[in-house]
Design a protein around this motif. Structure first.
Motif, PDB file in Angstrom:
ATOM      1  N   LEU A   5      80.628  37.017  71.529  1.00  0.00           N
ATOM      2  CA  LEU A   5      80.707  37.827  70.320  1.00  0.00           C
ATOM      3  C   LEU A   5      81.928  38.731  70.347  1.00  0.00           C
ATOM      4  N   ILE A   6      82.645  38.768  69.232  1.00  0.00           N
ATOM      5  CA  ILE A   6      83.687  39.767  69.020  1.00  0.00           C
ATOM      6  C   ILE A   6      83.237  40.555  67.798  1.00  0.00           C
ATOM      7  N   SER A   7      82.953  41.836  67.998  1.00  0.00           N
ATOM      8  CA  SER A   7      82.333  42.652  66.958  1.00  0.00           C
ATOM      9  C   SER A   7      83.112  43.937  66.718  1.00  0.00           C
ATOM     10  N   ASP A   8      82.919  44.487  65.538  1.00  0.00           N
ATOM     11  CA  ASP A   8      83.472  45.809  65.240  1.00  0.00           C
ATOM     12  C   ASP A   8      82.359  46.851  65.310  1.00  0.00           C
ATOM     13  N   ASN A   9      81.172  46.433  65.725  1.00  0.00           N
ATOM     14  CA  ASN A   9      80.002  47.288  65.662  1.00  0.00           C
ATOM     15  C   ASN A   9      79.230  47.240  66.979  1.00  0.00           C
ATOM     16  N   VAL A  10      79.002  48.380  67.577  1.00  0.00           N
ATOM     17  CA  VAL A  10      78.290  48.465  68.857  1.00  0.00           C
ATOM     18  C   VAL A  10      76.851  47.977  68.719  1.00  0.00           C
ATOM     19  N   ASP A  11      76.211  48.258  67.588  1.00  0.00           N
ATOM     20  CA  ASP A  11      74.827  47.835  67.391  1.00  0.00           C
ATOM     21  C   ASP A  11      74.696  46.312  67.399  1.00  0.00           C
ATOM     22  N   ARG A  17      73.449  41.138  72.899  1.00  0.00           N
ATOM     23  CA  ARG A  17      73.354  41.212  74.356  1.00  0.00           C
ATOM     24  C   ARG A  17      71.903  41.072  74.803  1.00  0.00           C
ATOM     25  N   LEU A  18      70.977  41.568  73.988  1.00  0.00           N
ATOM     26  CA  LEU A  18      69.556  41.450  74.305  1.00  0.00           C
ATOM     27  C   LEU A  18      69.089  39.997  74.369  1.00  0.00           C
ATOM     28  N   VAL A  19      69.765  39.112  73.657  1.00  0.00           N
ATOM     29  CA  VAL A  19      69.406  37.692  73.710  1.00  0.00           C
ATOM     30  C   VAL A  19      70.347  36.898  74.619  1.00  0.00           C
ATOM     31  N   GLY A  20      71.156  37.610  75.383  1.00  0.00           N
ATOM     32  CA  GLY A  20      71.975  36.955  76.393  1.00  0.00           C
ATOM     33  C   GLY A  20      73.380  36.572  75.984  1.00  0.00           C
ATOM     34  N   GLU A  24      82.325  41.868  73.077  1.00  0.00           N
ATOM     35  CA  GLU A  24      83.016  43.148  73.136  1.00  0.00           C
ATOM     36  C   GLU A  24      83.292  43.659  71.736  1.00  0.00           C
ATOM     37  N   VAL A  25      83.543  44.959  71.677  1.00  0.00           N
ATOM     38  CA  VAL A  25      83.762  45.642  70.409  1.00  0.00           C
ATOM     39  C   VAL A  25      85.232  46.015  70.294  1.00  0.00           C
ATOM     40  N   VAL A  26      85.843  45.658  69.159  1.00  0.00           N
ATOM     41  CA  VAL A  26      87.230  46.028  68.863  1.00  0.00           C
ATOM     42  C   VAL A  26      87.284  46.513  67.417  1.00  0.00           C
TER      43      VAL A  26
END
Length: 102
Positions: A5-11, A17-20, A24-26
């Motif tokens: 995953l490449i995300s702009d959102n920590v949530d 991450r909970l599903v494995g 990272e967040v950028v």
């Protein structure tokens, strides 16, 4: 093959991450493109999940990658804040690929 995953959102990152699914967040285009380039070279990654806001930072680059490369598969996912216009995005990709407006 694994997901990344490449995300702009920590949530979003924490939820996946909970599903494995690692990720990272950028927030900036330059950082996004650097991470994307690095992860595309990783042969163990089969699918890269990217949040809609990041796709909107570099639509030209994403379109080019989707049209020319088979692996890894780039998948746009909406985050919890946004509305998704994925149908419009798919129409645009198909139109660019075949040269016909849908």
């Amino acid at each position: 093959m694994k997901f990344y995953l490449i995300s702009d959102n920590v949530d979003t990152e924490m939820g996946l991450r909970l599903v494995g699914i690692e990720g990272e967040v950028v927030h900036k285009r330059r950082d996004f493109l650097e991470v994307l380039e690095t992860k595309m070279k990783d042969r163990s990654i089969g699918v890269i999940l990217i949040t809609t806001k990041l796709i909107e930072l570099a639509p030209d680059v994403i379109s080019e990658i989707k049209l020319k490369q088979q692996k890894p598969l780039l998948v746009e996912i909406p985050d919890r804040h946004g509305n998704s216009k994925i149908g419009e995005t798919i129409d645009r990709y198909v139109s660019e690929a075949i040269g016909v407006k849908l």
